[in-house]
Motif scaffolding. Structure first.
Motif, PDB file in Angstrom:
ATOM      1  N   SER A 222      -6.982   3.721  -3.901  1.00 24.11           N
ATOM      2  CA  SER A 222      -6.605   3.928  -2.505  1.00 24.11           C
ATOM      3  C   SER A 222      -7.303   2.920  -1.594  1.00 24.11           C
ATOM      4  N   LEU A 223      -6.558   2.430  -0.607  1.00 22.72           N
ATOM      5  CA  LEU A 223      -7.140   1.516   0.380  1.00 22.72           C
ATOM      6  C   LEU A 223      -7.791   2.262   1.540  1.00 22.72           C
ATOM      7  N   ALA A 224      -7.592   3.583   1.584  1.00 26.83           N
ATOM      8  CA  ALA A 224      -8.081   4.370   2.731  1.00 26.83           C
ATOM      9  C   ALA A 224      -9.584   4.225   2.939  1.00 26.83           C
TER      10      ALA A 224
ATOM     11  N   ASN B 189       0.849  -1.177   0.000  1.00 32.62           N
ATOM     12  CA  ASN B 189       0.000   0.000   0.000  1.00 32.62           C
ATOM     13  C   ASN B 189       0.894   1.240   0.000  1.00 32.62           C
ATOM     14  N   PRO B 190       0.914   2.036  -1.068  1.00 30.91           N
ATOM     15  CA  PRO B 190       1.832   3.178  -1.135  1.00 30.91           C
ATOM     16  C   PRO B 190       1.522   4.267  -0.117  1.00 30.91           C
TER      17      PRO B 190
ATOM     18  N   LEU C 114       6.472   5.083   1.093  1.00 34.18           N
ATOM     19  CA  LEU C 114       6.894   4.087   0.113  1.00 34.18           C
ATOM     20  C   LEU C 114       8.412   4.035   0.020  1.00 34.18           C
ATOM     21  N   ASP C 115       9.070   5.188   0.105  1.00 33.96           N
ATOM     22  CA  ASP C 115      10.536   5.212   0.086  1.00 33.96           C
ATOM     23  C   ASP C 115      11.090   4.438   1.265  1.00 33.96           C
ATOM     24  N   SER C 116      10.476   4.617   2.438  1.00 33.47           N
ATOM     25  CA  SER C 116      10.928   3.906   3.633  1.00 33.47           C
ATOM     26  C   SER C 116      10.739   2.404   3.462  1.00 33.47           C
TER      27      SER C 116
ATOM     28  N   LYS D 292       0.262  -0.993   6.385  1.00 40.28           N
ATOM     29  CA  LYS D 292      -1.146  -1.380   6.323  1.00 40.28           C
ATOM     30  C   LYS D 292      -1.470  -1.865   4.911  1.00 40.28           C
ATOM     31  N   SER D 293      -0.629  -2.752   4.416  1.00 45.92           N
ATOM     32  CA  SER D 293      -0.862  -3.316   3.084  1.00 45.92           C
ATOM     33  C   SER D 293      -1.980  -4.347   3.105  1.00 45.92           C
TER      34      SER D 293
END
Length: 315
Positions: free
Chosen positions: A228-230, A56-57, A306-308, A62-63
């Protein structure tokens, strides 16, 4: 989104757009962004597809969205899917009435409790690799709605009884998922579904993604444009949902029962309270226990998260 200067915003209060005021309502989801194939949609009663779970970007941790839900139907036959506050460890009035009916001496009550039973529901972002039934979906990202059977298969990869674990959401060292849906009675069955034996990188077009800056940038662009998963995360009851829940629960109570009494915490579990003046008996909104907040979860910083996540994978 950068803030505009005070000067540039000086007349914006007279020209507000429909999205210029945050109303803290859950995001509306559209049917075409949800991937929920059925056995009936497949060839000879079997649906087959190759999919890939992706991070999940907005919040890679919380993927996989997990929550408890209740499907409720009112006296008019209108149905509504309602999130259970038990998802986040809060008190759920629907569960209270469910257990009241389940423990009843009446067989009719016990049967009625089935209509209030909670279910586990899961959502993840996926990339569709192959789908012979709907080839136009290949290469697209969708929100995948699934149940506990597939969740068990994910858990088995993350914590196998034998062998090395696999992070199935890993873009380069994950595994594709072979989705096979058959019909068992009135329900879809996922027993034949499984993760591929070998680890592989997510496909970009027809070729596996490589660990380089250019490819990672392309993957990031695709994920940023994905659904979006939100809007699928847990939400407390909003005003219309609270009214709906109240009306449904009243259908299962005896005449004269107070919802407040049925859903009250047993005295033995309540903390001692100071004596208060007697008040007239009322019937408060059932969902009053879920009033800490009714705001949709804040959207995380997409780029940083996403970078992290990618850094955690040592890319």
């Amino acid at each position: 989104k950068k803030k505009k200067s005070i000067m540039s915003d000086s007349f914006d209060i007279f020209n507000l757009g429909v999205e210029d005021v945050e109303t803290h309502q859950p995001e509306r989801t559209t049917v075409n962004e949800v991937y929920k194939p059925t056995a009936d949609d497949g060839k000879d009663g079997t649906y087959k597809a190759l999919i890939r779970f992706v991070p999940n970007p907005e919040n890679p941790r919380k993927s996989l969205i997990q929550k408890y839900v209740h499907w409720l139907t009112n006296s008019n036959g209108d149905g509504k899917l309602v999130d259970s506050p038990q998802t986040i460890g809060e008190h759920c009035p629907i569960a209270d009435v469910f257990w009241k009916l389940r423990k009843s001496d009446s067989a009719v009550d016990r049967k009625s409790s089935e209509k209030l039973k909670r279910r586990q529901q899961y959502y993840s972002l996926i990339k569709i690799i192959k789908d012979p039934q709907n080839p136009e979906l290949e290469g697209t990202y969708k929100v995948f709605k699934f149940g506990y059977k597939i969740k068990e298969k994910i858990d088995s990869e993350l914590k196998p009884d034998f062998g090395e674990p696999t992070q199935v959401f890993d873009l380069f060292e994950g595994k594709n998922f072979e989705l096979v849906i058959t019909r068992q009675g009135e329900y879809n069955n996922y027993d034949k579904s499984k993760f591929s034996s070998n680890k592989s990188a997510v496909l970009m077009g027809e070729t596996p993604a490589e660990r380089n800056k250019e490819t990672m940038s392309s993957i990031k662009e695709e994920l940023d444009a994905a659904p979006s998963l939100a809007g699928y995360d847990f939400f407390f009851f909003f005003e219309d949902t609270r009214a709906f829940v109240n009306n449904v629960l009243r259908m299962y109570l005896n005449p004269g029962d107070s919802i407040a009494e049925v859903t009250a915490t047993p005295a033995s579990k309540q903390a001692p309270a100071k004596a208060e003046p007697a008040k007239a008996k009322t019937e408060p909104a059932v969902a009053a226990t879920a009033t800490k907040t009714e705001e949709a979860p804040a959207k995380a910083n997409t780029d940083d998260d996403l970078d992290s996540f990618l850094n955690d994978l040592n890319l």
